[in-house]
Design a protein around this motif. Structure first.
Motif, PDB file in Angstrom:
ATOM      1  N   THR A 116      37.197  41.001  34.467  1.00 33.75           N
ATOM      2  CA  THR A 116      35.872  40.702  35.007  1.00 33.75           C
ATOM      3  C   THR A 116      35.891  40.954  36.513  1.00 33.75           C
ATOM      4  OG1 THR A 116      36.404  38.395  35.496  1.00 33.75           O
ATOM      5  CG2 THR A 116      35.544  38.872  33.274  1.00 33.75           C
ATOM      6  N   VAL A 117      34.740  40.969  37.117  1.00 32.90           N
ATOM      7  CA  VAL A 117      34.649  41.163  38.566  1.00 32.90           C
ATOM      8  C   VAL A 117      35.390  40.028  39.282  1.00 32.90           C
ATOM      9  CG1 VAL A 117      33.056  41.233  40.526  1.00 32.90           C
ATOM     10  CG2 VAL A 117      32.490  42.441  38.427  1.00 32.90           C
ATOM     11  N   GLU A 118      35.240  38.801  38.779  1.00 38.07           N
ATOM     12  CA  GLU A 118      35.908  37.648  39.395  1.00 38.07           C
ATOM     13  C   GLU A 118      37.427  37.796  39.313  1.00 38.07           C
ATOM     14  OE1 GLU A 118      33.477  37.251  36.987  1.00 38.07           O
ATOM     15  OE2 GLU A 118      31.856  36.662  38.346  1.00 38.07           O
ATOM     16  N   GLU A 119      37.937  38.237  38.168  1.00 45.59           N
ATOM     17  CA  GLU A 119      39.381  38.422  38.008  1.00 45.59           C
ATOM     18  C   GLU A 119      39.902  39.527  38.921  1.00 45.59           C
ATOM     19  OE1 GLU A 119      39.875  37.109  33.309  1.00 45.59           O
ATOM     20  OE2 GLU A 119      39.266  39.161  33.808  1.00 45.59           O
ATOM     21  N   ASP A 120      39.149  40.623  39.002  1.00 49.11           N
ATOM     22  CA  ASP A 120      39.541  41.730  39.869  1.00 49.11           C
ATOM     23  C   ASP A 120      39.548  41.280  41.335  1.00 49.11           C
ATOM     24  OD1 ASP A 120      40.172  44.613  40.195  1.00 49.11           O
ATOM     25  OD2 ASP A 120      38.297  44.601  41.333  1.00 49.11           O
ATOM     26  N   THR A 121      38.561  40.500  41.726  1.00 46.82           N
ATOM     27  CA  THR A 121      38.492  39.983  43.095  1.00 46.82           C
ATOM     28  C   THR A 121      39.672  39.067  43.390  1.00 46.82           C
ATOM     29  OG1 THR A 121      36.084  40.135  43.026  1.00 46.82           O
ATOM     30  CG2 THR A 121      37.024  38.724  44.736  1.00 46.82           C
ATOM     31  N   GLU A 122      40.019  38.238  42.425  1.00 46.45           N
ATOM     32  CA  GLU A 122      41.175  37.331  42.556  1.00 46.45           C
ATOM     33  C   GLU A 122      42.467  38.130  42.763  1.00 46.45           C
ATOM     34  OE1 GLU A 122      43.727  34.525  39.475  1.00 46.45           O
ATOM     35  OE2 GLU A 122      41.597  34.852  39.061  1.00 46.45           O
ATOM     36  N   LEU A 123      42.643  39.185  41.975  1.00 49.92           N
ATOM     37  CA  LEU A 123      43.829  40.037  42.089  1.00 49.92           C
ATOM     38  C   LEU A 123      43.860  40.740  43.448  1.00 49.92           C
ATOM     39  CD1 LEU A 123      46.336  41.496  40.969  1.00 49.92           C
ATOM     40  CD2 LEU A 123      44.774  43.184  39.982  1.00 49.92           C
ATOM     41  N   ARG A 124      42.748  41.326  43.831  1.00 54.92           N
ATOM     42  CA  ARG A 124      42.687  42.033  45.114  1.00 54.92           C
ATOM     43  C   ARG A 124      43.003  41.096  46.284  1.00 54.92           C
ATOM     44  NH1 ARG A 124      40.165  47.169  45.071  1.00 54.92           N
ATOM     45  NH2 ARG A 124      39.382  47.723  43.022  1.00 54.92           N
ATOM     46  N   LYS A 125      42.521  39.869  46.214  1.00 52.43           N
ATOM     47  CA  LYS A 125      42.764  38.891  47.282  1.00 52.43           C
ATOM     48  C   LYS A 125      44.264  38.576  47.368  1.00 52.43           C
ATOM     49  CE  LYS A 125      41.304  34.309  48.862  1.00 52.43           C
ATOM     50  NZ  LYS A 125      42.350  33.337  48.711  1.00 52.43           N
ATOM     51  N   ALA A 126      44.896  38.332  46.232  1.00 54.03           N
ATOM     52  CA  ALA A 126      46.331  38.021  46.219  1.00 54.03           C
ATOM     53  C   ALA A 126      47.146  39.193  46.766  1.00 54.03           C
ATOM     54  CB  ALA A 126      46.775  37.677  44.800  1.00 54.03           C
TER      55      ALA A 126
END
Length: 167
Positions: free
Chosen positions: A35-45
């Motif tokens: 999901t967009v939220e999961e992708d954002t979480e990964l990119r942030k990490a």
């Protein structure tokens, strides 16, 4: 128009090639289904660890990899593939994407290039188990400190014994 597209593609291949040369490690992952939220979480990490995360056309990555002699990575460039470039700590991208993959079953480690050597998904998982450079340095310093502490303790005990016998 076609000439302009060709120039854009050549520039993108040159960019990818430069990143592949500069990176200590490159990890390929399949991200389909996030999901967009999961992708954002990964990119942030990844960003917090100093890792660059990109999605390129597989054909462009293939061209850049072949130019650098990484032909073995081409077989992993099937379907939607993202690329994580680790410039400082070669284990950071593997560690972060592996931890993310444990909690997100649709996210999959495909392969990697670590200091010029091509790794399959299983080897990338093994690489992910290596602690960060800072932890390894701390362990090394700790192993140096222990014998020195024992030596100081021993010398202090000898000094105290000599002082007692002098009294």
């Amino acid at each position: 128009m076609a000439n302009k597209n060709r120039l854009l593609k050549e520039a993108k291949v040159a960019e990818i090639k430069e990143k592949l040369e500069k990176a200590q490690s490159v990890i390929l992952t399949q991200y389909q289904g996030l999901t967009v939220e999961e992708d954002t979480e990964l990119r942030k990490a990844l960003r917090e660890a100093g890792v660059e995360y990109k999605v390129y056309k597989n054909k462009l990555v293939t061209l850049a990899a072949k130019e650098l002699g990484y032909d073995g990575i081409v077989e992993y460039l099937e379907g939607p593939v993202s690329v994580s470039f680790g410039y400082e700590d070669p284990t950071a991208p593997a560690r972060i994407v592996n931890d993310f993959a444990k909690t997100h079953k649709k996210f999959e480690l495909k392969a990697g290039i670590v200091q010029g050597e091509i790794f399959d998904g299983e080897k990338v998982k093994q690489l992910a188990s290596i602690p960060p450079k800072e932890v390894l340095i701390a362990k090394l310093l700790g192993s140096f400190k222990a014998p020195l502490s024992n030596l100081v303790y021993l010398l202090n005990a000898v000094k105290e014994k000599q002082e007692q016998s002098a009294e």
